[in-house]
Design an enzyme around this catalytic site. Sequence first.
Site: not given
Length: 415
Positions: A85, A180-181, A203
């Site tokens: 995402d 995740e965001e 990341d």
Amino acid sequence: MKNAPYSVEERFVRYVQIDTTADPDSSSFPSSEKQKDLSRLLVKELKALGIEDAEADQWGYVYATIPATSSKENIPTICFCSHMDTAPDCSGTNVKPIIHRNYTGAPIILPDDSTQVITTEKHAYLKEKIGDDLITASGLTLLGADDKAGVAIIMDLAEQLMRKKEIPHGKIRILFTPDEEVGRGVEQLDMERLGADFGYTLDSGELGAIEDESFSADAMTFVISGVSAHPGYAKGKMVHAMKVASAFIDALPKDEWSPESTKDREGFVHPTAISGGLEEVTVSFIIRDHITAKLEEYETRLEEILKEVIARFPGASYTSKVTEQYRNMKEIIKEVPFVTDYAIEAMKNAGITPKPTIIRGGTDGSRMSFMGLPCPNIFTGEMAIHSRHEYVSVQDMQKAVDTLVELVQIWEKHS
């Protein structure tokens, strides 16, 4: 062993054009169904590489196995993870990636909005990238390097290892996550299905970055109640909840304890949302520090500030709620420091200077570490994330692939 030709650039350019923006206001999982568009593509591409067990589950997670090539027994199973995402802070729709070959250091004017200019003055890391090939968006959207750079790097690794069976390594598990965001990246993760012993998220940003220390994080919500009255007859009766909330925010420290006034290991309290009206207002905060015990101190201090404000508004009242979000991965990784040490060794073997770094935030790895999978974070080259100035160096992504190829061999060597 030379790993070129790389596929990471071509993959990255394709992946960022798939809109996978997470939705913080959604209660579904994943928060936006379009994230599964990338899940399905990645499964198809993994199967095309010969990875037969590649699959996407009902939640959008992608799982896959690169089979071991080493005859050694008892090699730990290693997971490489990135999230699919992109952040809702900036549009991720109709991303138009642009490759700037052999970057000269000159300002980069983004063509779809000429007011968006990427310069070395605003982005100091660019000074180290002169001569590299940079990828940006066109000026109207973010790029999506966070974290499609990580996705592309892991996919390139899979291609390298499936093509070069002579590289010795144990069983490797690939994991791509949604959401995740919006802080929900492992909410539906099946750790038994994943079946890994140690992991690494891809990341992080600058070349050589290795992060094994994150914030610990809570969310805190206050519901402030006022007293409603007709505004024409409100004298001595009305207590306006919005005014109480405004006074609360205004009472916060101005030069400390906030994101804009802290750095390194300094923690903060950050108001993220206010909603409501005359009778009731909800004020939301995030609470952050690298020392978990300090979160409770911050929460107590924050509540004391509100109590002092409430005392100035007779008739007003409040309730509060604290929700745990994630904890400092260092609390787990300090018990298995070799997980970080191996990543540092891999970077050195790949000709990269390691840069141990702390995260002023969290990753999926923060939560997975507490779910039984110690999980530091490795660089991808993603920079200026969550903004229209987001960029990534192709060479940084390639060096991340090199690092992972070295890393799987180091785990095999030390087993």
